[in-house]
Write an enzyme that holds these catalytic residues in place. Structure first.
Site, PDB file in Angstrom:
ATOM      1  N   ASP A  16       0.850  -1.294  -0.021  1.00  0.00           N
ATOM      2  CA  ASP A  16      -0.055  -0.013  -0.004  1.00  0.00           C
ATOM      3  C   ASP A  16       0.873   1.257  -0.055  1.00  0.00           C
ATOM      4  OD1 ASP A  16      -2.530  -1.495   0.131  1.00  0.00           O
ATOM      5  OD2 ASP A  16      -2.313  -1.639   2.255  1.00  0.00           O
ATOM      6  N   ARG A  96      -0.745   0.797  16.337  1.00  0.00           N
ATOM      7  CA  ARG A  96      -1.151   1.947  15.440  1.00  0.00           C
ATOM      8  C   ARG A  96      -1.038   3.036  16.300  1.00  0.00           C
ATOM      9  NH1 ARG A  96       0.517  -1.107  12.122  1.00  0.00           N
ATOM     10  NH2 ARG A  96      -0.793  -2.014  10.655  1.00  0.00           N
ATOM     11  N   ASP A 125      -7.766  -0.102  10.927  1.00  0.00           N
ATOM     12  CA  ASP A 125      -6.579   0.822  11.138  1.00  0.00           C
ATOM     13  C   ASP A 125      -6.612   2.315  10.542  1.00  0.00           C
ATOM     14  OD1 ASP A 125      -4.985  -1.282  12.257  1.00  0.00           O
ATOM     15  OD2 ASP A 125      -3.787  -1.717  10.296  1.00  0.00           O
ATOM     16  N   SER A 177      -1.934  -9.830   2.994  1.00  0.00           N
ATOM     17  CA  SER A 177      -1.830  -8.744   3.646  1.00  0.00           C
ATOM     18  C   SER A 177      -1.159  -9.299   5.252  1.00  0.00           C
ATOM     19  CB  SER A 177      -3.147  -8.238   3.838  1.00  0.00           C
ATOM     20  OG  SER A 177      -3.149  -6.969   4.654  1.00  0.00           O
TER      21      SER A 177
END
Length: 406
Positions: A16, A96, A125, A177
């Site tokens: 990404d 995160r 996320d 992923s």
């Protein structure tokens, strides 16, 4: 878009974020892009990242060592709370906020106009990053390419990368992923999107932190963990800081096939998703801590803590770390941990973590009181307790009997 002159990008170097740098250049009138990577223990994934970021258009790359902060301020408080989200030990969830917090600090320092992240519009996320940004830079513009661009799949992302000559560490066949940090490794996508498919644990290259239980040694391995006020302090008598303890337990748990979780979970955004998680060290640490609490906490505190652990886990999973409620729950947890000091011995064997002993100077367990042998406990006194405890049940039965007989 023309007002965006400088963008700070949360950069992992994965699929990404690898294509986001040229995409920002093409779609936001060629802004300066500053990439920021948070080191939360993902190891070799950071190798070669600076060269790649600069080659694809970033003006600079910050690689911030956040491992100890991640462990001490996020992992350990969550572990002490006993927080699990539907069985998941929250590996991505609490990484995160610590990364996003540092990105905000750098964005403010750099005078950036916007912060950009590579989270999809389907995932959790995006919420975790953006709630942290709002907590520390409430007026900052946020760019989320997945909510803007016409790319619809990871295959199309690879097409874009190939067209722009962006090197990738994955292929279309290995295009899971993944998210990796010191605590865990998650796997999503490809064959895992069908819950009917068994995870390919023995497929070469699938598992990275350990082996499948059937590939683990035939001989069990013992490990002793020491805690002080709920915080792990030593492994097998060797004093280590918490991050080192997790790394050591990852090694021990991984080789014994511990910590694999195949889960269909309920995402915050409303859909169910299927993921496979590797959390070898975390699984051992949670288990040991829970065992120690069984002899150090009284019943009422323990049961209330279990109830609040569900809420604590939801807050972490939903990106609400920097909130008054999470801070308040942590204060409660810290109070409960004042006597959670002692040593736990565990046996690791082919994916299992078994109790092998627990000791604490604050133990509430009395062997003489609980013994089936002779003790000072007056068993006859139990009759009065049962009479009072059962009074509502007995009274209801008597009254119903009287009404029936009228």
């Amino acid at each position: 878009m023309s007002e965006i002159k400088k963008v700070v990008l949360a950069y992992s170097g994965g699929l990404d974020t690898s294509i986001i740098i040229p995409w920002l250049k093409e779609n936001y009138n060629n802004p300066e892009v500053i990439a920021v990577s948070g080191d939360v223990g993902q190891g070799t994934e950071l190798d070669g990242l600076e060269e790649k970021a600069l080659r694809t258009g970033a003006s600079k790359l910050y690689i911030e060592d956040l491992t100890d902060e991640f462990v001490d301020d996020f992992i350990i408080p969550t572990m002490k709370a006993g927080a699990k989200y539907e069985g998941y030990l929250l590996g991505t969830s609490f990484a995160r906020p610590v990364i996003a917090k540092r990105i905000v600090e750098i964005a403010l320092q750099e005078g950036a106009d916007a912060i950009c992240h590579g989270c999809t519009g389907k995932g959790n996320d995006q919420v975790r990053f953006e709630l942290t940004i709002k907590a520390f830079a409430p007026h900052m513009t946020i760019i989320a390419p997945w909510r803007e661009w016409n790319i619809k799949s990871r295959d199309e992302e690879i097409d874009y990368a190939e067209a722009h000559h962006i090197p990738l560490k994955i292929s279309r066949e290995t295009n899971y992923s993944k998210d990796k940090n010191l605590w865990h490794l998650s796997h999503e996508g490809l064959d895992l999107e069908d819950p009917g498919n068994e995870p390919l644990y023995n497929k070469p290259g699938f598992l990275e932190l350990g082996v499948s239980p059937e590939m683990a040694p035939d001989k069990p391995e013992y490990v002793e963990l020491a805690f002080e006020k709920g915080v792990p302090t030593a492994v097998n008598g060797q004093k280590l800081k918490a991050a080192e303890i997790i790394a050591k337990l990852n090694e021990l748990g991984g080789k014994n096939g511990v910590g694999l979780l195949d889960l269909v979970e309920n995402r915050l955004v409303g859909m169910k998703s299927r993921g496979v998680y590797e959390t070898p060290g975390g699984t051992i640490l949670y288990h040991a801590h829970e065992v120690l609490e069984t002899i150090c906490l009284d019943k009422e505190t323990s049961h209330m803590k279990e109830q609040l652990a569900i809420k604590f886990a939801e807050l972490v999973y939903n990106g609400q770390w920097f909130t008054p409620l999470r801070e308040s729950l942590s204060a409660f947890v810290d109070k409960t941990q004042e006597t959670v000091t002692g040593t736990v011995k565990l046996k690791l064997y082919k994916g299992n973590v078994q109790n092998a002993g627990v000791w604490s100077p604050y133990s509430l367990y009395s062997e003489t009181l609980a013994s089936f042998g002779e003790s000072d406990y007056k068993q006859a006194e139990a009759e009065g307790f049962i009479n009072l405890f059962g009074l509502p049940i007995q009274t209801k039965a008597i009254l119903e009997e009287q009404r029936k007989n009228k």
